[in-house]
Design a protein around this motif. Sequence first.
Motif, PDB file in Angstrom:
ATOM      1  N   GLU A  65       1.232  -1.493  -0.227  1.00  0.00           N
ATOM      2  CA  GLU A  65       0.382  -0.323   0.112  1.00  0.00           C
ATOM      3  C   GLU A  65       0.854   1.400  -0.239  1.00  0.00           C
ATOM      4  O   GLU A  65       0.632   1.939  -0.336  1.00  0.00           O
ATOM      5  CB  GLU A  65      -0.771  -0.044   1.179  1.00  0.00           C
ATOM      6  N   LEU A  66       2.065   1.204   0.898  1.00  0.00           N
ATOM      7  CA  LEU A  66       2.930   2.474   0.933  1.00  0.00           C
ATOM      8  C   LEU A  66       3.773   2.342  -0.355  1.00  0.00           C
ATOM      9  O   LEU A  66       3.546   4.079  -0.975  1.00  0.00           O
ATOM     10  CB  LEU A  66       4.222   2.434   1.978  1.00  0.00           C
ATOM     11  N   ALA A  67       3.768   1.678  -1.686  1.00  0.00           N
ATOM     12  CA  ALA A  67       4.285   1.412  -2.938  1.00  0.00           C
ATOM     13  C   ALA A  67       3.595   2.700  -4.188  1.00  0.00           C
ATOM     14  O   ALA A  67       3.620   3.209  -3.991  1.00  0.00           O
ATOM     15  CB  ALA A  67       4.689   0.112  -3.488  1.00  0.00           C
ATOM     16  N   LYS A  68       2.406   2.247  -3.536  1.00  0.00           N
ATOM     17  CA  LYS A  68       1.562   2.535  -3.911  1.00  0.00           C
ATOM     18  C   LYS A  68       0.627   3.967  -3.915  1.00  0.00           C
ATOM     19  O   LYS A  68       1.108   4.996  -4.561  1.00  0.00           O
ATOM     20  CB  LYS A  68      -0.112   1.876  -3.875  1.00  0.00           C
ATOM     21  N   THR A  69       0.800   4.582  -2.081  1.00  0.00           N
ATOM     22  CA  THR A  69       1.059   6.061  -1.747  1.00  0.00           C
ATOM     23  C   THR A  69       1.855   6.723  -2.886  1.00  0.00           C
ATOM     24  O   THR A  69       1.399   7.672  -3.257  1.00  0.00           O
ATOM     25  CB  THR A  69       0.744   5.706  -0.714  1.00  0.00           C
ATOM     26  N   HIS A  70       3.436   5.800  -3.050  1.00  0.00           N
ATOM     27  CA  HIS A  70       4.372   6.979  -3.117  1.00  0.00           C
ATOM     28  C   HIS A  70       4.827   7.041  -4.508  1.00  0.00           C
ATOM     29  O   HIS A  70       5.626   7.565  -5.359  1.00  0.00           O
ATOM     30  CB  HIS A  70       5.571   6.418  -2.295  1.00  0.00           C
ATOM     31  N   ASN A  71       3.761   6.436  -5.357  1.00  0.00           N
ATOM     32  CA  ASN A  71       3.838   5.691  -6.304  1.00  0.00           C
ATOM     33  C   ASN A  71       5.480   5.161  -7.101  1.00  0.00           C
ATOM     34  O   ASN A  71       5.768   5.320  -7.627  1.00  0.00           O
ATOM     35  CB  ASN A  71       3.508   6.729  -7.643  1.00  0.00           C
ATOM     36  N   LYS A  72       5.324   4.240  -6.633  1.00  0.00           N
ATOM     37  CA  LYS A  72       6.887   3.494  -6.318  1.00  0.00           C
ATOM     38  C   LYS A  72       6.941   1.442  -6.928  1.00  0.00           C
ATOM     39  O   LYS A  72       5.846   1.851  -6.856  1.00  0.00           O
ATOM     40  CB  LYS A  72       7.493   3.874  -5.316  1.00  0.00           C
ATOM     41  N   ASN A  73       7.775   1.687  -7.278  1.00  0.00           N
ATOM     42  CA  ASN A  73       7.489   0.156  -7.933  1.00  0.00           C
ATOM     43  C   ASN A  73       7.983  -0.799  -7.118  1.00  0.00           C
ATOM     44  O   ASN A  73       9.339  -1.159  -6.342  1.00  0.00           O
ATOM     45  CB  ASN A  73       9.145   0.459  -9.210  1.00  0.00           C
ATOM     46  N   PHE A  74       7.489  -2.035  -6.680  1.00  0.00           N
ATOM     47  CA  PHE A  74       7.451  -2.473  -5.568  1.00  0.00           C
ATOM     48  C   PHE A  74       6.679  -3.832  -5.873  1.00  0.00           C
ATOM     49  O   PHE A  74       5.543  -4.294  -6.273  1.00  0.00           O
ATOM     50  CB  PHE A  74       6.442  -2.394  -4.310  1.00  0.00           C
ATOM     51  N   SER A  75       7.140  -5.163  -6.357  1.00  0.00           N
ATOM     52  CA  SER A  75       7.467  -6.505  -6.582  1.00  0.00           C
ATOM     53  C   SER A  75       7.474  -7.259  -5.118  1.00  0.00           C
ATOM     54  O   SER A  75       8.605  -6.942  -4.953  1.00  0.00           O
ATOM     55  CB  SER A  75       8.124  -6.704  -7.654  1.00  0.00           C
ATOM     56  N   PHE A  76       6.752  -8.080  -5.041  1.00  0.00           N
ATOM     57  CA  PHE A  76       6.493  -9.233  -3.689  1.00  0.00           C
ATOM     58  C   PHE A  76       6.518 -10.611  -4.809  1.00  0.00           C
ATOM     59  O   PHE A  76       5.523 -10.768  -5.929  1.00  0.00           O
ATOM     60  CB  PHE A  76       5.451  -8.846  -3.104  1.00  0.00           C
ATOM     61  N   TYR A  77       6.981 -11.523  -4.180  1.00  0.00           N
ATOM     62  CA  TYR A  77       7.765 -13.261  -4.659  1.00  0.00           C
ATOM     63  C   TYR A  77       7.700 -13.542  -3.504  1.00  0.00           C
ATOM     64  O   TYR A  77       8.735 -13.844  -2.366  1.00  0.00           O
ATOM     65  CB  TYR A  77       9.125 -12.636  -5.360  1.00  0.00           C
ATOM     66  N   LYS A  78       6.528 -14.685  -3.094  1.00  0.00           N
ATOM     67  CA  LYS A  78       6.302 -14.873  -2.117  1.00  0.00           C
ATOM     68  C   LYS A  78       7.434 -16.680  -1.812  1.00  0.00           C
ATOM     69  O   LYS A  78       7.013 -17.461  -2.711  1.00  0.00           O
ATOM     70  CB  LYS A  78       4.817 -15.790  -1.807  1.00  0.00           C
ATOM     71  N   LEU A  79       8.522 -16.371  -1.352  1.00  0.00           N
ATOM     72  CA  LEU A  79       8.422 -17.341  -0.804  1.00  0.00           C
ATOM     73  C   LEU A  79       9.704 -17.596   0.628  1.00  0.00           C
ATOM     74  O   LEU A  79       9.803 -17.305   0.770  1.00  0.00           O
ATOM     75  CB  LEU A  79      10.180 -17.115  -1.787  1.00  0.00           C
ATOM     76  N   ASP A  80       9.379 -19.066   1.022  1.00  0.00           N
ATOM     77  CA  ASP A  80       9.841 -19.674   2.263  1.00  0.00           C
ATOM     78  C   ASP A  80      11.616 -20.095   1.936  1.00  0.00           C
ATOM     79  O   ASP A  80      11.777 -21.169   1.254  1.00  0.00           O
ATOM     80  CB  ASP A  80       9.218 -20.701   2.528  1.00  0.00           C
ATOM     81  N   LEU A  81      12.540 -19.773   2.406  1.00  0.00           N
ATOM     82  CA  LEU A  81      13.865 -20.058   1.722  1.00  0.00           C
ATOM     83  C   LEU A  81      14.771 -21.172   2.454  1.00  0.00           C
ATOM     84  O   LEU A  81      15.307 -21.713   2.066  1.00  0.00           O
ATOM     85  CB  LEU A  81      14.626 -18.589   2.070  1.00  0.00           C
ATOM     86  N   ARG A  82      13.127 -21.670   3.028  1.00  0.00           N
ATOM     87  CA  ARG A  82      13.516 -23.734   3.477  1.00  0.00           C
ATOM     88  C   ARG A  82      13.648 -24.141   2.640  1.00  0.00           C
ATOM     89  O   ARG A  82      14.393 -25.230   2.470  1.00  0.00           O
ATOM     90  CB  ARG A  82      13.306 -23.424   4.562  1.00  0.00           C
ATOM     91  N   LYS A  83      12.910 -23.906   1.331  1.00  0.00           N
ATOM     92  CA  LYS A  83      12.745 -24.385   0.157  1.00  0.00           C
ATOM     93  C   LYS A  83      13.597 -24.134  -1.069  1.00  0.00           C
ATOM     94  O   LYS A  83      13.328 -23.874  -1.772  1.00  0.00           O
ATOM     95  CB  LYS A  83      11.337 -24.094  -0.209  1.00  0.00           C
TER      96      LYS A  83
END
Length: 256
Positions: free
Chosen positions: A43-61
Amino acid sequence: MKYYIITRTSNEIGEALVKELLARKEQNHIISISRRENVILSELAKTHNKNFSFYKLDLRKTELIKGTIQSIFNNDVHNNNEGIYLINNVGVIGPLGPIEKNTDTEIMDNMIINLISPMILTSHFIKHTNYLESDKRILNISSGLAKYLLPSQSAYSTSKCGLDSFTKSIALEQKEKKFPVRIVSVYPGVIGTKLQEEIRAANKEDFPLVHLFQGVYGNRHLQTSEDTAKKLLELLLSDTFGHQTVIEELTSILIP
């Protein structure tokens, strides 16, 4: 544009790093790798009009890391970038206690999260950036406990000591490269995180020196995640980054 790949942004230091980057004027692309999505950051990224990408990953895998990094470079990172940075922030403190009380699973989890996953992430980061002439840097979040050893924290200290040695080895490898990656391991200091809460809650029988950590908390000597994040980014973006491979004094508060 600069690209920042940051692990464990669900809370604490990782979250603070992203917030600090989002608040800056320059246009960055922040790429989060974490087990849980941080909706506040999205939500903050949208508010600031910034590029933000999320990758879901459990680093145990660890078998999924290669594909995740491949997707990041296929979908988010442009070759004509100003700089690309990896911050290996993920870490766990446990298991606490004498080694004979640590379970096999606890020991393996500690090594995989604290040491093996940063090694694999670094490997694939370098594979994908070898040909790039842009500024390339890796910041590994280590710990003073890699050097200042205490009883009942053998897994944590060993994994962080291993991370320091790995960092030194990669720095040696990269010295001979045409477009080298600069890499640093840093001791961030004593921070008010859940890791510290875990240590302070430890049984004195299992961790005889628990009073040291309780004393630091009682005397209000803990750093905040926000202040630590600012100092980490200052280090990462400094002109001298990489001149010293292991930074032990990001702050003046270290476990004696």
